[in-house]
Structures are given as C-alpha cells and as structure tokens.
Design an enzyme around this catalytic site. Structure first.
Site, PDB file in Angstrom:
ATOM      1  N   LEU A  85      50.067  46.172  23.827  1.00 62.63           N
ATOM      2  CA  LEU A  85      50.771  44.959  24.544  1.00 62.63           C
ATOM      3  C   LEU A  85      50.428  45.249  26.087  1.00 62.63           C
ATOM      4  CD1 LEU A  85      53.936  45.470  22.772  1.00 62.63           C
ATOM      5  CD2 LEU A  85      52.442  43.595  21.961  1.00 62.63           C
ATOM      6  N   SER A  86      50.481  43.988  27.067  1.00 62.89           N
ATOM      7  CA  SER A  86      50.000  44.215  27.732  1.00 62.89           C
ATOM      8  C   SER A  86      50.935  42.525  28.778  1.00 62.89           C
ATOM      9  CB  SER A  86      48.888  44.315  28.542  1.00 62.89           C
ATOM     10  OG  SER A  86      48.519  43.852  29.727  1.00 62.89           O
ATOM     11  N   ARG A 126      49.688  41.385  31.222  1.00 65.89           N
ATOM     12  CA  ARG A 126      48.574  40.459  31.529  1.00 65.89           C
ATOM     13  C   ARG A 126      47.995  39.697  30.356  1.00 65.89           C
ATOM     14  NH1 ARG A 126      47.798  44.638  35.343  1.00 65.89           N
ATOM     15  NH2 ARG A 126      46.797  43.751  37.578  1.00 65.89           N
ATOM     16  N   MET A 150      56.437  47.227  35.782  1.00 65.53           N
ATOM     17  CA  MET A 150      56.912  45.943  36.559  1.00 65.53           C
ATOM     18  C   MET A 150      57.342  44.362  36.384  1.00 65.53           C
ATOM     19  SD  MET A 150      53.398  46.597  39.477  1.00 65.53           S
ATOM     20  CE  MET A 150      51.993  46.002  37.353  1.00 65.53           C
ATOM     21  N   GLY A 151      57.776  44.227  35.305  1.00 65.50           N
ATOM     22  CA  GLY A 151      58.415  43.753  34.912  1.00 65.50           C
ATOM     23  C   GLY A 151      57.526  42.970  33.116  1.00 65.50           C
ATOM     24  N   ALA A 152      57.906  41.507  33.127  1.00 69.58           N
ATOM     25  CA  ALA A 152      57.355  40.836  32.342  1.00 69.58           C
ATOM     26  C   ALA A 152      57.162  42.134  30.542  1.00 69.58           C
ATOM     27  CB  ALA A 152      55.696  40.164  32.851  1.00 69.58           C
ATOM     28  N   ASP A 159      48.280  53.284  29.814  1.00 67.63           N
ATOM     29  CA  ASP A 159      47.657  53.855  31.034  1.00 67.63           C
ATOM     30  C   ASP A 159      47.814  54.833  30.971  1.00 67.63           C
ATOM     31  OD1 ASP A 159      47.881  50.716  32.615  1.00 67.63           O
ATOM     32  OD2 ASP A 159      49.930  50.756  31.503  1.00 67.63           O
ATOM     33  N   HIS A 207      57.291  48.036  26.816  1.00 65.89           N
ATOM     34  CA  HIS A 207      58.212  48.694  27.727  1.00 65.89           C
ATOM     35  C   HIS A 207      59.695  49.166  27.167  1.00 65.89           C
ATOM     36  CE1 HIS A 207      55.738  46.037  29.979  1.00 65.89           C
ATOM     37  NE2 HIS A 207      56.325  47.056  30.893  1.00 65.89           N
ATOM     38  N   HIS A 241      58.026  43.496  27.515  1.00 64.10           N
ATOM     39  CA  HIS A 241      57.334  42.990  25.957  1.00 64.10           C
ATOM     40  C   HIS A 241      57.384  44.608  25.614  1.00 64.10           C
ATOM     41  CE1 HIS A 241      53.626  45.979  27.452  1.00 64.10           C
ATOM     42  NE2 HIS A 241      53.887  44.900  28.324  1.00 64.10           N
TER      43      HIS A 241
HETATM   44  P1  AMP Z   1      53.561  47.964  33.729  1.00 66.06           P
HETATM   45  O1  AMP Z   1      54.714  46.888  33.532  1.00 66.06           O
HETATM   46  O2  AMP Z   1      52.579  47.744  32.893  1.00 66.06           O
HETATM   47  O3  AMP Z   1      53.470  48.686  35.207  1.00 66.06           O
HETATM   48  O4  AMP Z   1      53.891  49.142  32.904  1.00 66.06           O
HETATM   49  C1  AMP Z   1      54.928  49.526  32.630  1.00 66.06           C
HETATM   50  C2  AMP Z   1      55.110  51.226  32.360  1.00 66.06           C
HETATM   51  O5  AMP Z   1      55.141  50.281  30.533  1.00 66.06           O
HETATM   52  C3  AMP Z   1      53.750  51.942  31.881  1.00 66.06           C
HETATM   53  O6  AMP Z   1      54.168  53.000  31.924  1.00 66.06           O
HETATM   54  C4  AMP Z   1      52.718  51.232  31.426  1.00 66.06           C
HETATM   55  O7  AMP Z   1      52.512  52.301  30.626  1.00 66.06           O
HETATM   56  C5  AMP Z   1      54.068  51.084  29.896  1.00 66.06           C
HETATM   57  N1  AMP Z   1      53.168  50.116  29.067  1.00 66.06           N
HETATM   58  C6  AMP Z   1      52.893  49.377  29.257  1.00 66.06           C
HETATM   59  N2  AMP Z   1      52.171  48.427  28.573  1.00 66.06           N
HETATM   60  C7  AMP Z   1      52.511  49.150  27.435  1.00 66.06           C
HETATM   61  C8  AMP Z   1      52.126  49.036  26.003  1.00 66.06           C
HETATM   62  N3  AMP Z   1      51.535  48.686  25.457  1.00 66.06           N
HETATM   63  N4  AMP Z   1      52.186  50.535  25.130  1.00 66.06           N
HETATM   64  C9  AMP Z   1      52.462  51.259  25.584  1.00 66.06           C
HETATM   65  N5  AMP Z   1      53.456  51.558  27.064  1.00 66.06           N
HETATM   66  C10 AMP Z   1      52.848  50.227  27.509  1.00 66.06           C
END
Ligand code: AMP
Length: 279
Positions: free
Chosen positions: A185-186, A188, A30-32, A151, A37, A34
């Site tokens: 890492l997130s 958020r 979903m972008g942003a 997740d 990703h 780090h």
């Molecule tokens: P998101 O952009 O938050 O929807 O995450 C996209 C993908 O990146 C999902 O498969 C998440 O589980 C993965 N992801 C997000 N944060 C992390 C992290 N800290 N470590 C590993 N994978 C991550």
C-alpha cells in the site's frame, strides 16, 4: 479527535497529557491515508495511552518539484477516516510556515544512510525526512512512534537518529501492509493508471520469486539478474535491486538471516519501492 494546526496548541495539549501520566504515541504521515497508515496507528494500541497522527506533506523531502506538486492531498477524507477509527486523540496538521519559518537553516544529516539506496537517486530526501521527523518528535514530545517497514531505509535512519541524538522516543516498526495481489500500500499507488496498476503487481511477485530462488541457494547475482529482467520486461525502470543487511543496509554477499531484498523501480514517472526479508 482534536484537530490542531499550531505548535503552541499542540504543546499545551501534550504537556497536559504528560502531567496526567499519559504515554504519547505518534504516527507521522504525509496524508492520503490508507490501511498501511491505520496499521501503524493500531500498532500503538496498548503501547501508548494517547495517539497523535501528524499530517504534513513535507516539501524538503521531495527532490522533484513535480512529485511534490502531484503528491495526493485529501485532508477532508483523511480527517473523516481517522475520526471513523475512533483511535486517534489528536491530528496535527501544521502550516508550512510553522515548520519552516523564514530563515530556516538547520538540517539533520544521518550520514550512514543518506546516500545509499533511495538516497542515491533522491538527493536531499533523507535530510528532509530526518529534519522534519526530529521536529515532529520535539513538537509532539512522543514517547513512542510508529514507522512502516515499507520505508525500511527511513526506519533504519530514524533508529540511528534517535540513538545518536539521545531523543527519548521508542521506535516501533510495523510490517508492510499489502493489497490482496501483494502490492505494498502506498499513497503513490493512486497515481497509477489502471494499466500501470496491473503492471505494478509484478513488483512484489518478482521480489517473491527472487526470495524463493535465494532460499533454494541459487547464486545471488543470477537471482538478482533474473529478477531485474522480469521487472524490465514488465515495463519497470529499475533504480536499484539489492540484497542488504537489515541493520546497517550494507550490501550482503549471501542470503542469510537478517538480509533483505530492496527494490526501487518506476512505472512512467511513478516510483515504487518495496523490500522483503529473505528468511
Ligand atoms: P507516508 O505518509 O508515505 O510518509 O508514510 C507514513 C508512514 O506510514 C511511514 O512510516 C511509512 O513507512 C508508513 N507506511 C506507508 N505505507 C505503508 C505500508 N504499506 N505498510 C506499512 N507502513 C506503511
């Protein structure tokens, strides 16, 4: 790196790749972006010959309009970061109208995982995830797709989904990437104030202390209660804190191999999640 916004252009590209015998690896985001990703993208090296990243802030997985509105969006920076890695062949940024054309009425509901843990206090969230990920699998025709253990419930649900619907994509799980102080890492995390960011360190620290208790055979309920109190004293509102079995996510009666601690807790209106294997 191709930057694609239309499903037709994507279809042309992936059809051509498959005709050339390429194996397509997908990282949905979903972008942003780090390092979490980027770890997913890196994990596909050697397993896919072409890598696609998708960037779509999926409205249907937000059960809270404010959360959707405030979700960080920084497409320019994301594009620059991906270009810099030199690892991504195509970035797909679909328009909302392409993902959800007028009259859209189909939902994918993975009943086994939908209402527990995050599903309990985020109604509709996992339906939104399952539906959009299915669409991305179909649109990208991915042979393999990387998902983060961060997740974990989402990972389990997607594994179930591809099995149940015979979607021919391999699912690659990637361990959670963390800051130096342990915070997962997130995207958020960017919304945390400096004070909340300091408090947030307590989340992985409390989980880790609980794991040590469990490894030393402390009674499960006591260890969980102590962990919850630590988090509450650090300023968190705890939504759940459970020991569960890794595959089915059923509640575990005792700490043993293939069990994991799962937590969701909020600082102000920012909800953080984490999980760690016991052994
Ligand atoms: P998101 O952009 O938050 O929807 O995450 C996209 C993908 O990146 C999902 O498969 C998440 O589980 C993965 N992801 C997000 N944060 C992390 C992290 N800290 N470590 C590993 N994978 C991550």
């Amino acid at each position: 790196m191709h930057i694609i916004t239309s499903p037709m252009a994507l279809k042309d590209l992936v059809t051509q790749w498959h005709q050339q015998g390429e194996r397509i690896g997908l990282t949905p985001t979903m972008g942003a972006l780090h390092d979490g990703h980027l770890a997913l993208i890196r994990a596909l090296t050697g397993k896919a010959s072409r890598k696609i990243v998708t960037l779509f802030v999926n409205p249907t997985q937000f059960n809270n309009a404010e959360d959707f509105h405030l979700y960080p969006r920084q497409h320019e920076a994301d594009i620059a970061l991906l270009q810099k890695t030199g690892e991504v062949d195509a970035l797909y940024i679909p328009h909302k109208e392409n993902m959800y054309p007028q009259g859209f009425s189909t939902k994918i509901f993975v009943s086994q995982f939908d209402t527990m843990l995050c599903g309990a206090d985020r109604p509709g969230h996992f339906e939104g995830v399952a539906t959009v990920v299915t669409k991305l699998f179909l649109q990208t025709q991915a042979d393999i797709a990387a998902f983060g253990e961060k997740d974990y419930q989402q990972l389990c649900l997607i594994r179930r989904l591809v099995k149940d619907l015979n979607i021919p994509v391999e699912i690659l799980a990637v361990p959670t990437q963390r800051e130096a102080d342990g915070l997962a890492l997130s995207s958020r995390n960017r919304r945390l104030t400096p004070e909340q960011r300091r408090q947030a360190t307590q989340l992985p620290a409390a989980l880790h202390a609980c794991l040590i208790d469990l490894r030393h055979q402390h009674p499960l309920l006591e260890a969980l209660a102590r962990c919850r109190t630590t988090l509450e004293n650090a300023g968190f509102v705890v939504h759940y804190l459970d020991l569960r079995k890794e595959e089915t996510l059923e509640i575990a009666e005792k700490a043993e191999p293939h069990t994991r601690l799962f937590v969701a807790a909020s600082l102000g209106n920012i909800r953080l999640i984490d999980n760690m294997p016991v052994f």
